[in-house]
Design an enzyme around this catalytic site. Structure first.
Site, PDB file in Angstrom:
ATOM      1  N   HIS A  32     -18.762   3.991 -16.386  1.00  0.00           N
ATOM      2  CA  HIS A  32     -18.076   3.576 -15.165  1.00  0.00           C
ATOM      3  C   HIS A  32     -16.553   3.500 -15.355  1.00  0.00           C
ATOM      4  O   HIS A  32     -15.822   4.180 -14.635  1.00  0.00           O
ATOM      5  CB  HIS A  32     -18.655   2.227 -14.707  1.00  0.00           C
ATOM      6  N   HIS A  56      -8.978  -2.683 -12.596  1.00  0.00           N
ATOM      7  CA  HIS A  56     -10.141  -1.848 -12.901  1.00  0.00           C
ATOM      8  C   HIS A  56      -9.815  -0.405 -12.555  1.00  0.00           C
ATOM      9  O   HIS A  56      -9.305  -0.128 -11.463  1.00  0.00           O
ATOM     10  CB  HIS A  56     -11.354  -2.327 -12.093  1.00  0.00           C
ATOM     11  N   GLU A 102     -15.569  -5.187  -5.846  1.00  0.00           N
ATOM     12  CA  GLU A 102     -15.627  -5.875  -7.141  1.00  0.00           C
ATOM     13  C   GLU A 102     -14.919  -7.235  -7.063  1.00  0.00           C
ATOM     14  O   GLU A 102     -14.578  -7.800  -8.102  1.00  0.00           O
ATOM     15  CB  GLU A 102     -14.952  -5.027  -8.238  1.00  0.00           C
ATOM     16  N   HIS A 128     -10.937   4.052 -13.594  1.00  0.00           N
ATOM     17  CA  HIS A 128     -11.954   4.981 -14.092  1.00  0.00           C
ATOM     18  C   HIS A 128     -11.298   6.010 -15.021  1.00  0.00           C
ATOM     19  O   HIS A 128     -11.297   7.202 -14.713  1.00  0.00           O
ATOM     20  CB  HIS A 128     -12.631   5.706 -12.921  1.00  0.00           C
ATOM     21  N   GLU A 132      -0.866   1.533 -33.169  1.00  0.00           N
ATOM     22  CA  GLU A 132      -0.443   0.463 -32.254  1.00  0.00           C
ATOM     23  C   GLU A 132      -1.624  -0.341 -31.695  1.00  0.00           C
ATOM     24  O   GLU A 132      -1.430  -1.468 -31.232  1.00  0.00           O
ATOM     25  CB  GLU A 132       0.307   1.033 -31.039  1.00  0.00           C
TER      26      GLU A 132
HETATM   27  P1  13P Z   1     -13.763  -0.535  -4.168  1.00  0.00           P
HETATM   28  O1  13P Z   1     -13.278   0.586  -3.302  1.00  0.00           O
HETATM   29  O2  13P Z   1     -14.709  -1.440  -3.422  1.00  0.00           O
HETATM   30  O3  13P Z   1     -12.652  -1.278  -4.834  1.00  0.00           O
HETATM   31  O4  13P Z   1     -14.665   0.105  -5.314  1.00  0.00           O
HETATM   32  C1  13P Z   1     -14.132   0.993  -6.239  1.00  0.00           C
HETATM   33  C2  13P Z   1     -14.753   0.875  -7.574  1.00  0.00           C
HETATM   34  O5  13P Z   1     -14.218   1.422  -8.508  1.00  0.00           O
HETATM   35  C3  13P Z   1     -15.998   0.080  -7.760  1.00  0.00           C
HETATM   36  O6  13P Z   1     -16.249  -0.130  -9.095  1.00  0.00           O
HETATM   37 ZN    ZN Z   2     -15.232   1.329 -10.436  1.00  0.00          ZN
END
Ligand code: 13P
Ligand code: ZN
Length: 301
Positions: free
Chosen positions: A236, A165, A141, A167, A195
């Site tokens: 995602h 980023h 990313e 999940h 909050e």
């Molecule tokens: P990477 O291992 O390339 O960082 O990918 C993980 C991910 O969450 C892609 O969206």
């Molecule tokens: Zn991801």
């Protein structure tokens, strides 16, 4: 042999044999890297980083670059085109997690799982100057991170340094049951706990379901990040920005917690969003007024 393989070969041949002879505090022990490592591990402990899921980048200060420079590879990798033009990041240095490397392992071996990359003077390519040993490359990313750093640097007058980023599962679950609409999703997050409107008064952006690591996802996110500090990627995860590790991590944590509270309340309420007690739009306005915050009025009734 790919561009990256040959780049790594060069590094292998060119790196100082005894980097331990360089004076100064090892990169792994410098404050910015300790903060970076801690954040990766904190995200892992929260359960946001299954396998290689998630990634983190940090734009270094000039002083941090100078402190780390004695440990840089004697021969950095070749330049690798990003497919992204970032004029306000020319010459910048980023700490980045590696593509396919695990947040869970960052603390054990930072120089394998994390790297420092330099952006070229044209603002369109990177090269590896430290870490990501054994053929590593920046997160898949990375184009998204660079494009969004560029947008957030412009939006914050240079204050933004961190893009994160992850999940987080309740955020992903939310995108399965709600319209993929920033206003609708922001409203349930704001109304999950008092909050939230203080932490993200502009709201959160939302993308469609898109290919991970793709340039289209990078572009869609960077459009939204002109307005929002955080963008949800449908099915995602979540992409958060901030001036420092605490802020970006805290934003991720708060949005995940709000999504989780909303999901729990829905379940306790038999699936209905008509709760006995809720936070009204007037409550949201009152909170914003009390804390002198400019709330996104377009998201209020
Ligand atoms: P990477 O291992 O390339 O960082 O990918 C993980 C991910 O969450 C892609 O969206
Ligand atoms: Zn991801």
């Amino acid at each position: 042999m790919g561009v990256l393989d040959s780049a790594q070969d060069m590094i292998g041949k060119g790196a100082s044999v005894v980097k331990g002879a360089v004076s100064g505090v090892a990169v792994e022990n410098q404050a910015f890297m300790r903060g970076f490592i801690r954040m990766c591990n904190d995200g892992w402990l929260q359960g946001w980083h299954e396998r290689n899921g998630g990634n983190l980048t940090y734009r270094m200060t000039e002083a941090e670059v100078e402190a780390a420079r004695p440990f840089f590879y004697d021969n950095p990798s070749s330049w690798v085109a990003m497919g992204v033009q970032a004029d306000n990041l020319r010459g910048a240095y980023f700490v980045t997690t590696g593509a396919g490397r695990y947040m869970r392992n960052v603390q054990l071996d930072p120089a394998f799982n994390v790297g420092i990359v330099q952006i070229n003077n044209a603002g369109d390519a990177w090269r590896l100057v430290w870490g990501l040993k054994d053929g590593g490359k920046p997160t898949s990313e990375f184009a998204s991170h660079v494009m969004n750093h560029s947008v957030r640097v412009a939006a914050t007058g240079g204050a933004c340094r961190v893009l994160y980023h992850a999940h987080p599962e309740s955020v992903i679950a939310l995108t399965k049951v709600m319209p993929l609409d920033a206003r609708a999703i922001t409203r349930v997050l704001w109304k999950a706990m008092t909050e939230c409107v203080m932490l993200f008064p502009a709201g959160v952006g939302v993308t469609e379901t898109m290919v991970p690591g793709g340039i289209d996802l990078a572009r869609a996110t960077s459009e939204l990040m002109k307005t929002y500090e955080a963008v949800i990627w449908a099915n995602h995860g979540l992409f958060c920005s901030g001036p420092d590790f605490d802020s970006a991590f805290g934003l991720m944590h708060a949005i995940q917690k709000a999504a989780s509270i909303h999901g729990q309340a829905l379940m306790m309420n038999g699936g209905s969003g008509e709760f006995a007690n809720t936070i009204s739009d007037d409550d949201l306005r009152a909170i914003a007024r009390a804390y002198n915050l400019t709330v996104n009025e377009a998201f209020l009734d």
